[in-house]
Motif scaffolding. Structure first.
Motif, PDB file in Angstrom:
ATOM      1  N   GLY A  52       7.814  -9.226 -13.098  1.00  0.00           N
ATOM      2  CA  GLY A  52       6.429  -8.803 -13.007  1.00  0.00           C
ATOM      3  C   GLY A  52       6.215  -7.332 -12.962  1.00  0.00           C
ATOM      4  O   GLY A  52       5.490  -6.872 -13.718  1.00  0.00           O
ATOM      5  N   ILE A  53       7.193  -6.728 -12.420  1.00  0.00           N
ATOM      6  CA  ILE A  53       6.944  -5.285 -12.139  1.00  0.00           C
ATOM      7  C   ILE A  53       7.512  -4.746 -13.797  1.00  0.00           C
ATOM      8  O   ILE A  53       6.650  -4.012 -14.302  1.00  0.00           O
ATOM      9  CB  ILE A  53       8.074  -4.715 -11.229  1.00  0.00           C
ATOM     10  CG1 ILE A  53       7.726  -4.942  -9.787  1.00  0.00           C
ATOM     11  CG2 ILE A  53       8.251  -3.158 -11.357  1.00  0.00           C
ATOM     12  CD1 ILE A  53       8.633  -4.702  -8.740  1.00  0.00           C
ATOM     13  N   ILE A  54       8.415  -5.088 -14.165  1.00  0.00           N
ATOM     14  CA  ILE A  54       8.940  -4.542 -15.522  1.00  0.00           C
ATOM     15  C   ILE A  54       7.851  -4.893 -16.561  1.00  0.00           C
ATOM     16  O   ILE A  54       7.202  -4.178 -17.404  1.00  0.00           O
ATOM     17  CB  ILE A  54      10.177  -5.257 -16.154  1.00  0.00           C
ATOM     18  CG1 ILE A  54      11.412  -4.740 -15.080  1.00  0.00           C
ATOM     19  CG2 ILE A  54      10.430  -4.811 -17.289  1.00  0.00           C
ATOM     20  CD1 ILE A  54      12.545  -5.454 -15.422  1.00  0.00           C
ATOM     21  N   GLY A  55       7.392  -5.991 -16.574  1.00  0.00           N
ATOM     22  CA  GLY A  55       6.083  -6.374 -17.566  1.00  0.00           C
ATOM     23  C   GLY A  55       4.893  -5.883 -17.278  1.00  0.00           C
ATOM     24  O   GLY A  55       4.184  -5.348 -18.473  1.00  0.00           O
ATOM     25  N   SER A  56       4.479  -5.848 -16.110  1.00  0.00           N
ATOM     26  CA  SER A  56       3.079  -5.131 -16.061  1.00  0.00           C
ATOM     27  C   SER A  56       2.982  -3.801 -16.032  1.00  0.00           C
ATOM     28  O   SER A  56       1.943  -3.059 -16.559  1.00  0.00           O
ATOM     29  CB  SER A  56       2.460  -5.600 -14.329  1.00  0.00           C
ATOM     30  OG  SER A  56       3.414  -5.055 -13.611  1.00  0.00           O
ATOM     31  N   MET A  57       3.904  -2.966 -15.893  1.00  0.00           N
ATOM     32  CA  MET A  57       4.383  -1.656 -16.097  1.00  0.00           C
ATOM     33  C   MET A  57       4.200  -1.221 -17.659  1.00  0.00           C
ATOM     34  O   MET A  57       3.733  -0.177 -18.130  1.00  0.00           O
ATOM     35  CB  MET A  57       5.318  -0.941 -15.684  1.00  0.00           C
ATOM     36  CG  MET A  57       5.347  -1.047 -14.101  1.00  0.00           C
ATOM     37  SD  MET A  57       4.137  -0.115 -13.276  1.00  0.00           S
ATOM     38  CE  MET A  57       4.683   1.916 -13.608  1.00  0.00           C
ATOM     39  N   GLN A  58       4.402  -2.294 -18.434  1.00  0.00           N
ATOM     40  CA  GLN A  58       4.374  -2.397 -20.020  1.00  0.00           C
ATOM     41  C   GLN A  58       3.422  -2.923 -20.588  1.00  0.00           C
ATOM     42  O   GLN A  58       3.615  -2.872 -21.866  1.00  0.00           O
ATOM     43  CB  GLN A  58       5.871  -2.697 -20.597  1.00  0.00           C
ATOM     44  CG  GLN A  58       7.089  -1.691 -20.007  1.00  0.00           C
ATOM     45  CD  GLN A  58       8.126  -2.320 -20.671  1.00  0.00           C
ATOM     46  OE1 GLN A  58       8.241  -2.433 -21.813  1.00  0.00           O
ATOM     47  NE2 GLN A  58       9.262  -2.523 -20.015  1.00  0.00           N
ATOM     48  N   VAL A  59       2.407  -3.384 -20.036  1.00  0.00           N
ATOM     49  CA  VAL A  59       1.216  -4.026 -20.613  1.00  0.00           C
ATOM     50  C   VAL A  59       0.626  -3.250 -21.612  1.00  0.00           C
ATOM     51  O   VAL A  59       0.322  -2.243 -21.351  1.00  0.00           O
ATOM     52  CB  VAL A  59       0.369  -4.633 -19.663  1.00  0.00           C
ATOM     53  CG1 VAL A  59      -1.048  -3.921 -19.897  1.00  0.00           C
ATOM     54  CG2 VAL A  59       0.223  -6.012 -19.311  1.00  0.00           C
ATOM     55  N   PHE A  60       0.325  -3.953 -22.843  1.00  0.00           N
ATOM     56  CA  PHE A  60       0.121  -3.281 -24.092  1.00  0.00           C
ATOM     57  C   PHE A  60      -1.103  -4.028 -24.769  1.00  0.00           C
ATOM     58  O   PHE A  60      -2.047  -3.439 -25.227  1.00  0.00           O
ATOM     59  CB  PHE A  60       1.365  -3.219 -24.796  1.00  0.00           C
ATOM     60  CG  PHE A  60       0.991  -2.607 -26.098  1.00  0.00           C
ATOM     61  CD1 PHE A  60       1.200  -3.295 -27.490  1.00  0.00           C
ATOM     62  CD2 PHE A  60       0.776  -1.039 -26.320  1.00  0.00           C
ATOM     63  CE1 PHE A  60       0.845  -2.514 -28.778  1.00  0.00           C
ATOM     64  CE2 PHE A  60       0.525  -0.521 -27.474  1.00  0.00           C
ATOM     65  CZ  PHE A  60       0.516  -1.132 -28.719  1.00  0.00           C
ATOM     66  N   THR A  61      -0.760  -5.128 -25.294  1.00  0.00           N
ATOM     67  CA  THR A  61      -1.774  -5.994 -26.209  1.00  0.00           C
ATOM     68  C   THR A  61      -3.230  -5.996 -25.660  1.00  0.00           C
ATOM     69  O   THR A  61      -3.825  -5.513 -26.301  1.00  0.00           O
ATOM     70  CB  THR A  61      -1.317  -7.398 -26.478  1.00  0.00           C
ATOM     71  OG1 THR A  61      -0.045  -7.542 -26.535  1.00  0.00           O
ATOM     72  CG2 THR A  61      -1.901  -7.739 -27.756  1.00  0.00           C
ATOM     73  N   GLN A  62      -3.637  -6.315 -24.513  1.00  0.00           N
ATOM     74  CA  GLN A  62      -4.766  -6.558 -23.971  1.00  0.00           C
ATOM     75  C   GLN A  62      -5.670  -5.151 -23.998  1.00  0.00           C
ATOM     76  O   GLN A  62      -6.675  -5.142 -24.527  1.00  0.00           O
ATOM     77  CB  GLN A  62      -4.818  -7.094 -23.024  1.00  0.00           C
ATOM     78  CG  GLN A  62      -4.582  -8.767 -22.837  1.00  0.00           C
ATOM     79  CD  GLN A  62      -3.099  -9.019 -22.839  1.00  0.00           C
ATOM     80  OE1 GLN A  62      -2.405  -8.291 -22.956  1.00  0.00           O
ATOM     81  NE2 GLN A  62      -2.804 -10.135 -22.243  1.00  0.00           N
TER      82      GLN A  62
END
Lengths: 279, 327, 424
Positions: free
Chosen positions: B254-264
Motif C-alpha cells: 500500500g505504501i509503495i503503491g500509493s506513493m506512486q499513484v499515477f493514472t488517476q
C-alpha cells in the motif's frame, strides 16, 4: 461466523450496498456501449438509450483487426502468467524457508525494486531490449514479467509460505526429498488459494497492460487489445472519440476475466486441509 | 499459417530456451555452491532464488542503476546525457516548489488511503467469506473494479464527483449532508482521490485477503469456539495473527503503491497544484519537459523515502507479525 | 538437496541440449530483422477510422509512387510523444513522423530534426512551394535559421451555429462583421432558462479553456508574447482586457455555462446535444455533420475595433536527423506530405484551400468561411520550453481565471514572472 438471522440480514444488506457501489461503473460502461453514435457522445449516465444497439459490438470488433489483437493478447498473457507464477513461488520458497547469508538484505533489495516509478526506468529498459535486438517482439512483455515484473508476487508468496506450518515439510525433508520435490508436492498444493489469486492477478495485469505494448511494439499486427481500444479515443483535433465502441470493447475485455474469476473462486472454498498434520 | 508461426512460434521457442536456461542456472548455482562446501540449506536457498537474482541483475539492476547515474546528469532523452553533479538534487531541495507540493499531496493521500483501503479490503473479504447464497456472484461483482481499466474508472469518478449535480453530491444533499466541491475545491481534492482509491479496496486486494482468510485452519477457530471465545475475541486472537503476514504485505504494498499513484491524477484536472502527485511531477519533467535527468533525481528521492518508510514498517512488524514457521 | 539424478538427468540433459540448440537458431532468426532493400519508417497518430483512411488513401498512393521501397508505418494511439521520444532515445527513430507545432522548437533544439532548408530551396515540386503555404503557419516550423518540417494541416477556429436554436430565438445568423458586443448580444438572446429554475438549459456559447483566450487577445490587438519572442506581454492592458472578457462570458454576461456543467455534460457534447447554440471549433471538426442538427459555419467575431484574428492548430511532418538515407527520406516525405494534404483538410496551402470543396465535399457549405478564416489565422508563437509554458499558463492563469478565483490582471501579474523565466 454469525449464525443469527439478524447477523445474516446485516451481511446481505452490506453486501448489497457495496455491490451497487461496484456495479455502477460496469453498468455505465454497458449502457454507453449500447448507445447509438449520436448519444454516445454524451458521456453521461443517461439511463435511457433510445435503442439497444448490440451491433455496436460487432462494429467495434470489425473496425480494427481485433481477432489478431485477441490472439496476441492471449499469447502474451498466458505465457507471462505461467512463467510469473512458477518463478515467483519458487523464489519465494527460497526466501521463506531457507537460511542463507544476505537473506535479509536481498529481501529489502527485492522490495526496493518496486519503489521506483516505471516512468524513469522505461528508457534504460528499452535500451536493454534494443541491445539484444528484441524490440518489436513479444519478448520484452513476457520475459520482462518473468524476471523483473514479479517482485510483487514473490513478496506475496513469501508471506504466505511463512504462514504455513513447517511440520509437513520437515517430514518430507527427513525422508530425503529434494527442495524442488518439496516445493512441487507440498508447498504448491498447500498454497492453492494463493496460487489461484496469483494466477488471476497476473492474468488481469497482463491482459490490461497498456504501456508495455505501446512502447515495445511497432508492428500493427502485433498490437494487443488494449492498444486497439485506445484507437477509439480518436485523436487530438482530429477524429472524435467513439465512446460507444470503446465501452463495447472494454466490456468485452472484462467479461472473460470475470468469467475466469467466477469459476476460480469456487476453489477458494476448498481452503487448506491439514489432515495428516501430526498433533 | 506461416504468419502465425512467425508471430508465435519463434517467441515461444525463445521463451522455452529462456526457461531451460534459468533451470540450468539454478541447478548450476546449487552444484557450484556445494562444490565450495556451502551447506545444503544455504546452497538450496541461493539456487531457488536464482531466477530472481538473474532478473535482478539483468532487468532491474541495470535500469535502476542507470537511472541513478542519470540523476547526476542533464538528459533530454533525444541527446546523450551530460554530467552535472549534484545540480539536480540541489534544485530539488532548494529551487523546486513543485517538489514540496507534490511530496505533501502524495504523503497526505498515502496516509489516508493506505489504512482506509486496507480496512475496507479486509472487511470486504470477511464479508465475502461468509456462507451467503450466491456467494460466487457476489464475489464476482466485488472483483469488478480490478477488471476495469484505470482510465474508465477515473473518468467515471470525475463525473460522479461533479460538485453541482453529480451523483455523489445529489445523494449527500438528499441526506441533508454538506456537498463538498470535490475535484474543484483545493481542500477536497485529496479526499476525492482517496474516495476514488477505495474502489480498489475490492478487486485484487480483497482476493488476496480472501485467500489468506481461507488459509486459516478451521481447527483453530473450532478450538477457540469450544473454549468459549466470542466472535470478536476469535477475530483478534486467531484470525488477525494468522493473516498478519498478509496484512504486512498489504501495508507495505500500500505504501509503495500509493506513493506512486499515477493514472488517476493524470486524467483529472484539479485547481492549481492541489492535485499534483509526485509521479505526475516526475512524468511531466521527464517526458513533457524532456528533463529526464532531473526526473530520475526526483524518482530516487522518492525511492529513498519509500525505502525508509518500508524499513520502519518492517522493523516495527517484527514483534507484531506471527509467522507460523518463524525461524 | 536437488537430486536431479532422480529426474534421469542424462536423458533430460540430452533432450534439453538439442532443444536449446534448435531454439537458439530460431531465436537468432528472430533477432535479425533488417529488411533487405531500401525502407522508410513513418510514425503517425490517429483514431480507428483515421488509420483506415490513412491506409486506403495515403499509404496506397505513396506506395504506388515508390515501388521498390518498403514502407513501414507505426500507428501510435496515445502518448504519442512518449513513444516517439523512447524510440529516439534508443537510436531507432522513425525516418518520418508527425509532430504538432508546439513540439518543433523543442525537438529542433535537441537536434532530433533534419534541417530541410537546403533540400527545399531549388526544388520546384509544388508540395514544397513555400509561396503556396500560409507563412503564419510555416513560421512555427522554423527555428534558429533552419526549416524543420512543413505542416499538413492548419485548422482555423470557426463558429458552428445551431440553426434551429437560432430560429427558435428569432435571431439571425451572424455575418462576418460582427464584433465582441454583437457576439455577446447574440449569446444572451440564445441563452434561455426554459423551466424557470434559475439555471439555463440552453446556452449561447460554451468555453472551458478552449477556444484559447489568446485568440481574443489577438482580436483585441494584444498578445501574450512580444513580436521578437523575448518578452511576456500578458500584463498588457489589451491582453488583460481580452482575458477578462473571456471569463466574463461565464461570470458576467452569462452566455456560457459554468465549468461544473461542462464537466458533467461534456464540452462538445453540449453542442451535439443541442444545448449550446454556438461552438467555436476547428474547421475540420465534424460538428456540422451531427445527425439531427442543422449547423451553419460562420467566421469568428472581430475585436472591438474590427481586427480579425483566429487561432489555427496545426501539425506537420518532420524527418529525423539520424535517418540513414536522407535522399530517400526526403523524397518519401514529400510524397506523404502531399498525400496527407489531399486527405486532411484544411491543408495549409493556398492552392489546396482554393479546392476545398473538391477535396472534402462534406465541407463544401463551409468552404468560403474556412478560406476566409485562413487568411487571418495564427498559431501560438512556440518556444523551446513550450510544455512548461503551457503548464504554467493553464495552472496559474487560465484555470483560476475560469473558475473565478481572481480577476485577469491579478493573475497576469502573478504568472508573468514565471513565464518570463522561460523566455530566457
Amino acid at each position: 461466523m454469525m449464525r443469527s438471522v439478524f447477523g445474516k440480514c446485516v451481511i446481505y444488506l452490506l453486501l448489497a450496498a457495496g455491490a451497487v457501489f461496484f456495479l455502477v461503473p460496469f453498468v455505465w460502461m454497458l449502457i454507453t456501449s449500447l448507445k447509438g453514435p449520436e448519444q454516445a457522445y454524451q458521456l453521461t449516465l443517461g439511463l435511457k438509450p433510445t435503442e439497444l444497439r448490440w451491433q455496436n459490438y460487432r462494429d467495434a470488433w470489425a473496425a480494427l483487426p481485433f481477432t489478431r489483437f485477441l490472439f496476441n493478447t492471449l499469447f502474451i498473457t498466458v505465457t507471462a502468467t505461467v512463467g510469473q507464477v512458477f518463478s515467483a513461488t519458487l523464489v519465494a520458497y527460497g526466501f521463506a524457508r531457507f537460511r542463507f547469508p544476505g537473506r535479509r538484505v536481498l529481501f529489502v533489495v527485492l522490495l526496493s525494486t518496486m519503489m521506483i516509478p516505471s516512468v524513469v526506468t522505461l528508457v534504460p529498459t528499452f535500451l536493454l531490449w534494443r541491445w539484444v535486438g528484441l524490440i518489436d517482439t513479444f519478448d520484452p512483455l513476457v520475459l520482462g514479467s518473468w524476471f523483473g515484473g514479479n517482485a510483487f508476487f514473490i513478496f506475496l508468496a513469501r508471506q504466505f509460505f511463512m504462514g504455513i506450518p513447517v511440520e509437513l515439510e520437515e517430514a518430507a525433508r527427513l525422508e530425503g526429498a529434494s527442495a524442488v520435490r518439496v516445493y512441487w508436492h507440498i508447498m504448491l498444493p498447500l498454497a492453492k488459494p494463493l496460487m489461484l489469486a496469483m494466477v488471476l492477478i497476473a492474468f488481469v495485469a497482463q491482459w490490461n497492460d497498456f504501456l508495455g505494448p505501446l512502447v515495445f511494439l511497432n508492428d500493427f499486427d502485433k498490437y494487443t487489445m488494449t492498444l486497439g481500444l485506445r484507437f477509439f479515443e480518436g485523436s487530438f483535433m482530429g477524429e472524435a472519440p467513439k465512446w460507444h465502441w470503446m465501452m463495447a470493447m472494454t466490456t468485452l475485455m472484462a467479461l472473460p476475466v470475470l468469467l475466469i474469476f467466477f469459476v476460480a473462486q469456487r476453489r477458494f472454498v476448498e481452503g487448506v486441509s491439514l489432515t495428516g498434520m501430526k498433533g | 499459417m506461416h504468419r502465425n508461426l512467425e508471430l508465435y512460434g519463434a517467441p515461444l521457442a525463445r521463451f522455452i530456451v529462456v526457461g531451460v536456461v534459468i533451470a540450468l542456472c539454478c541447478w548450476g548455482v546449487y552444484r557450484l555452491l556445494r562444490r565450495f562446501r556451502v551447506g545444503d540449506e544455504a546452497a538450496s536457498g541461493y539456487a531457488l532464488i536464482t531466477p530472481w537474482l538473474l532478473g535482478l541483475l539483468i532487468f532491474a539492476a541495470y535500469p535502476i542503476l542507470f537511472s541513478l547515474v542519470l540523476s547526476f546528469t542533464r538528459y533530454s532523452v533525444l541527446q546523450p546525457p551530460e554530467f552535472v553533479g549534484l545540480e539536480n538534487y540541489r534544485r530539488i531541495f532548494t529551487a523546486d516548489p513543485n517538489f514540496r507540493v507534490a511530496m505533501k499531496v502524495t504523503f497526505a493521500f498515502a496516509a489516508l488511503s493506505v489504512p482506509l483501503g486496507m480496512i475496507a479490503s479486509l472487511l470486504t473479504a470477511m464479508l465475502l467469506n461468509t456462507n451467503v447464497r450466491l456467494v460466487g456472484v457476489w464475489r464476482t461483482i466485488y472483483y469488478m473494479p480490478s477488471v476495469l481499466p484505470a482510465v474508465s474508472t477515473a473518468l467515471l469518478w470525475r463525473w460522479l464527483l461533479v460538485p453541482r449535480g453529480g451523483l455523489v453530491n445529489k445523494v449527500l444533499g438528499g441526506l441533508g449532508l454538506p456537498e463538498p466541491g470535490w475535484f474543484n475545491d483545493p481542500q477536497w481534492v485529496i479526499p476525492a482521490f482517496v474516495l476514488m482509491s477505495l474502489q480498489g479496496a475490492a478487486g485484487n486486494n480483497m482476493v488476496i485477503f480472501l485467500a489468506a482468510l481461507k488459509g486459516v485452519p478451521a481447527q483453530l477457530h473450532e478450538a477457540a469456539h469450544i473454549d468459549g471465545a466470542g466472535w470478536w475475541a476469535r477475530f483478534r486472537h486467531v484470525t488477525i495473527p494468522q493473516i498478519s503476514p498478509v496484512i504486512l504485505y498489504h501495508l507495505i504494498m500500500g505504501i509503495i503503491g500509493s506513493m506512486q499513484v499515477f493514472t488517476q491524477p493524470m486524467f483529472i484536472r484539479t485547481p492549481g497544484r492541489s492535485g499534483l502527485f509526485y509521479s505526475v511531477h516526475i512524468y511531466r519533467t521527464g517526458w513533457e519537459y524532456l528533463q529526464m535527468g532531473y526526473a530520475c533525481a526526483l524518482a530516487w528521492v522518492l525511492l529513498i523515502v519509500i525505502l525508509i518508510l518500508t524499513c520502519l514498517v518492517l522493523r516495527g512488524s517484527r514483534s507484531l507479525v506471527y509467522y507460523e514457521a518463524a525461524k | 538437496m536437488l537430486r536431479v539424478r532422480a529426474l534421469g538427468i542424462s536423458i533430460v540433459g540430452v533432450v534439453f541440449s538439442i532443444a536449446s540448440v534448435a531454439a537458439v537458431a530460431v531465436c537468432l532468426s528472430g533477432c535479425r530483422r533488417q529488411p533487405s532493400g531500401p525502407s522508410v519508417t513513418i510514425a503517425v497518430w490517429g483514431g480507428a477510422e483515421e488509420i483506415d483512411q490513412f491506409r486506403s488513401q495515403v499509404l496506397t498512393s505513396v506506395r504506388r509512387q515508390t515501388p521498390n521501397v518498403s514502407i513501414e508505418v507505426i500507428y501510435i494511439p496515445r502518448d504519442y510523444h512518449v513513444k516517439l521520444a523512447t524510440l529516439m532515445a534508443a537510436g531507432q527513430p522513425p525516418d518520418l513522423f508527425y509532430l504538432s507545432d508546439e513540439y518543433v522548437p523543442q525537438y529542433a533544439e535537441l537536434g532530433a530534426l533534419l534541417d530541410l532548408t537546403a533540400w527545399i530551396e531549388g526544388d520546384d515540386d509544388p508540395a514544397v512551394d513555400l509561396e503556396d503555404y500560409y507563412p503564419s503557419i510555416v513560421s512555427n516550423y522554423r527555428w534558429g535559421g533552419g526549416l524543420y518540417g512543413l505542416p499538413w494541416i492548419a485548422q482555423p477556429v470557426v463558429v458552428f451555429c445551431n440553426e434551429q436554436l437560432f430560429a427558435e430565438a428569432g435571431v439571425e445568423l451572424p455575418d462576418r462583421e460582427w464584433r465582441w458586443a454583437e457576439f455577446v448580444e447574440v449569446g444572451k438572446r440564445l441563452t434561455a432558462d426554459l423551466d424557470g429554475d434559475g439555471l439555463p438549459e440552453r446556452w449561447g456559447f460554451v468555453i472551458n479553456g478552449w477556444p484559447p483566450f489568446e485568440m481574443f487577445a489577438w482580436q483585441n490587438g494584444g498578445d501574450t508574447v512580444s513580436a521578437d519572442g523575448k518578452h511576456v506581454r500578458l500584463l498588457d492592458p489589451k491582453c488583460v482586457e481580452a482575458a477578462q472578457f473571456y471569463t466574463d462570458l461565464i461570470a458576467k454576461y452569462q452566455v456560457a455555462p459554468p465549468l461544473d456543467v461542462v464537466t458533467e455534460q461534456g464540452f462538445s457534447e453540449l453542442f451535439r446535444a443541442g444545448k449550446v447554440a454556438m461552438f467555436m471549433g476547428g474547421a475540420a471538426d465534424e460538428l456540422d455533420s451531427v445527425p439531427g442538427l442543422n449547423v451553419s459555419v460562420r467566421e469568428v467575431p472581430t475585436g472591438p475595433d474590427g481586427s480579425r484574428a483566429t487561432f489555427a492548430w496545426n501539425a506537420g511532418l518532420c524527418i529525423s536527423r539520424g535517418t540513414a538515407d536522407k535522399e530517400l527520406a526526403y523524397r518519401t516525405w514529400k510524397l506523404f506530405l502531399d498525400a496527407i494534404q489531399h486527405w486532411k483538410i484544411p491543408a495549409p496551402r493556398r492552392s489546396l484551400a482554393a479546392r476545398l470543396e473538391i477535396i472534402e465535399p462534406r465541407k463544401a457549405h463551409a468552404a468560403e468561411v474556412i478560406r476566409s478564416s485562413m487568411t487571418y489565422m495564427r498559431p501560438f508563437r512556440v518556444i523551446a520550453r513550450q510544455r512548461q509554458w503551457d503548464t504554467i499558463m493553464t495552472e496559474e492563469f487560465e484555470e483560476p481565471l475560469l473558475r473565478g478565483a481572481d480577476d485577469a490582471r491579478t493573475l497576469a501579474r502573478r504568472a508573468s514572472p514565471e513565464l518570463q523565466m522561460l523566455l530566457r
